[in-house]
Design an enzyme around this catalytic site. Structure first.
Site, PDB file in Angstrom:
ATOM      1  N   PRO A 281       2.785  -2.437   5.695  1.00  0.00           N
ATOM      2  CA  PRO A 281       4.150  -1.950   5.768  1.00  0.00           C
ATOM      3  C   PRO A 281       4.344  -0.815   6.744  1.00  0.00           C
ATOM      4  O   PRO A 281       4.362   0.333   6.364  1.00  0.00           O
ATOM      5  CB  PRO A 281       4.414  -1.460   4.349  1.00  0.00           C
ATOM      6  CG  PRO A 281       3.071  -1.083   3.836  1.00  0.00           C
ATOM      7  CD  PRO A 281       2.046  -1.817   4.606  1.00  0.00           C
ATOM      8  N   GLU A 282       4.467  -1.132   7.973  1.00  0.00           N
ATOM      9  CA  GLU A 282       4.942  -0.144   8.940  1.00  0.00           C
ATOM     10  C   GLU A 282       6.415  -0.446   9.149  1.00  0.00           C
ATOM     11  O   GLU A 282       6.898  -1.488   8.712  1.00  0.00           O
ATOM     12  CB  GLU A 282       4.187  -0.303  10.263  1.00  0.00           C
ATOM     13  CG  GLU A 282       2.701  -0.115  10.136  1.00  0.00           C
ATOM     14  CD  GLU A 282       2.226   1.217  10.669  1.00  0.00           C
ATOM     15  OE1 GLU A 282       3.009   1.904  11.321  1.00  0.00           O
ATOM     16  OE2 GLU A 282       1.062   1.564  10.413  1.00  0.00           O
TER      17      GLU A 282
ATOM     18  N   HIS B  24      -0.958  -9.619  -9.025  1.00  0.00           N
ATOM     19  CA  HIS B  24      -0.256  -8.461  -8.458  1.00  0.00           C
ATOM     20  C   HIS B  24       1.194  -8.741  -8.075  1.00  0.00           C
ATOM     21  O   HIS B  24       1.793  -7.979  -7.320  1.00  0.00           O
ATOM     22  CB  HIS B  24      -1.012  -7.869  -7.260  1.00  0.00           C
ATOM     23  CG  HIS B  24      -2.424  -7.519  -7.554  1.00  0.00           C
ATOM     24  ND1 HIS B  24      -2.788  -6.654  -8.566  1.00  0.00           N
ATOM     25  CD2 HIS B  24      -3.575  -7.936  -7.000  1.00  0.00           C
ATOM     26  CE1 HIS B  24      -4.100  -6.545  -8.595  1.00  0.00           C
ATOM     27  NE2 HIS B  24      -4.608  -7.321  -7.669  1.00  0.00           N
TER      28      HIS B  24
ATOM     29  N   ARG C 298      -2.416  -2.470  -4.622  1.00  0.00           N
ATOM     30  CA  ARG C 298      -2.795  -1.067  -4.833  1.00  0.00           C
ATOM     31  C   ARG C 298      -1.765  -0.284  -5.641  1.00  0.00           C
ATOM     32  O   ARG C 298      -2.027   0.857  -6.015  1.00  0.00           O
ATOM     33  CB  ARG C 298      -3.053  -0.389  -3.486  1.00  0.00           C
ATOM     34  CG  ARG C 298      -4.344  -0.877  -2.853  1.00  0.00           C
ATOM     35  CD  ARG C 298      -4.561  -0.285  -1.483  1.00  0.00           C
ATOM     36  NE  ARG C 298      -4.936   1.113  -1.542  1.00  0.00           N
ATOM     37  CZ  ARG C 298      -5.165   1.855  -0.467  1.00  0.00           C
ATOM     38  NH1 ARG C 298      -5.037   1.329   0.727  1.00  0.00           N
ATOM     39  NH2 ARG C 298      -5.505   3.104  -0.587  1.00  0.00           N
TER      40      ARG C 298
END
Length: 272
Positions: free
Chosen positions: A2-3, A92, A111
DNA sequence: ACTGGATCCTGATCGC
DNA sequence: TGCGATCAGGATCCAG
């Protein structure tokens, strides 16, 4: 993943599938993200609401309905994808939003550094309250950066990654932009000149625009299982290239750590 | 007031 | 093959 360019690409990718359709159900499978997910609030505010639009602010994705905005941050490892509701839930997949009767928007984040928030119509989330300027905005220019820079004495790399100054520049693009601008990442920001700032701003804009153009490569099909890593990696000049020859001068690229983050630079092109 | 370091968490990779 | 150590694209919090 995710930029800023990928968040932008995610917004553009999901919007056509969800805007204009109505939210039918919300399933929260894991509330322990960056901040605890307010399941009840999401269900109360979002169910039966038509989706009015999708926008991006910094690295936050905003999904607008008449009662407010669903705000999602992808953290380090998050993805948003649109699939058919019958597709099996993956490990997830923390949030599922059923939209219309043939789309399921799923937030997956191994994460759990990501966030799912709700913002009322007159509310400002604390997370978004102090964000700096958008890098592709005209107001982000050399003068702006210089004016901010002389108040700080940290390394320029840390400075441009500070989202109170300018949003959306992550570790990879900070490395790339500094290389493009030929500025050493450890240069302290109060040593930045007008020329430095002009070049750095131009480099940040250039790199982000190019990455947005390429952004589709990994995320080109939001309906498929996730694309593999490396959407822009073919175009990276410096990031993760320790020991390889600099494109400009063939000197060996060096690595160091600045504020706990991997940093790469050419010792010949980027001098202190 | 600013800055750097620790921290949240899982998964991939590397060396032994 | 298995195990532990290390590292990862972010952002906040806290101590000095």
């Amino acid at each position: 993943m995710p930029e800023l360019p990928e968040v932008e690409t995610t917004c553009r990718g999901i919007a056509p599938h969800i805007v204009g359709h109505t939210i039918a159900a919300i399933n929260v499978r894991e509330t322990r993200l960056r901040w605890k997910v307010a399941t009840k609030l999401l269900q109360t505010k979002l169910i039966k609401q038509p989706i009015l639009g999708v926008t991006r602010r910094a690295k936050y994705i905003q999904i607008h309905v008449s009662t407010g905005t669903l705000v999602i941050h992808l953290g380090m490892s998050g993805t948003l994808r649109v699939t058919h509701p019958k597709e099996p839930i993956k490990k997830h997949d923390h949030l599922e939003i059923l939209i219309g009767n043939s789309n399921s928007l799923r937030f997956n984040d191994p994460r759990r550094f990501g966030a799912v928030l709700f913002c009322g119509p007159t509310q400002t989330l604390s997370q978004l309250a102090h964000l700096g300027i958008e890098p592709l905005d005209k107001a982000f220019n050399g003068d702006y950066l210089l004016q901010k820079a002389h108040k700080h004495r940290k390394a320029v790399k840390t400075f441009i990654m500070d989202q109170r100054i300018v949003v959306g520049v992550g570790n990879i693009y900070a490395n790339e932009a500094l290389f493009l601008a030929k500025i050493h990442p450890q240069l302290t920001c109060n040593a930045l000149t007008q020329d430095h700032c002009n070049k750095l701003v131009a480099a940040i804009k250039k790199i982000l625009k190019a990455a947005i153009k390429q952004g589709g490569t990994t995320l080109k099909d939001f309906r498929q299982s996730d694309g593999k890593p490396g959407y822009f990696s073919q175009n990276l000049a410096i990031y993760n290239k320790e020991g390889l020859a600099c494109r400009q001068c063939q000197h060996a690229i060096k690595a160091l750590r600045i504020s706990q983050r991997s940093t790469y630079f050419c010792p010949n092109c980027q001098v202190l």
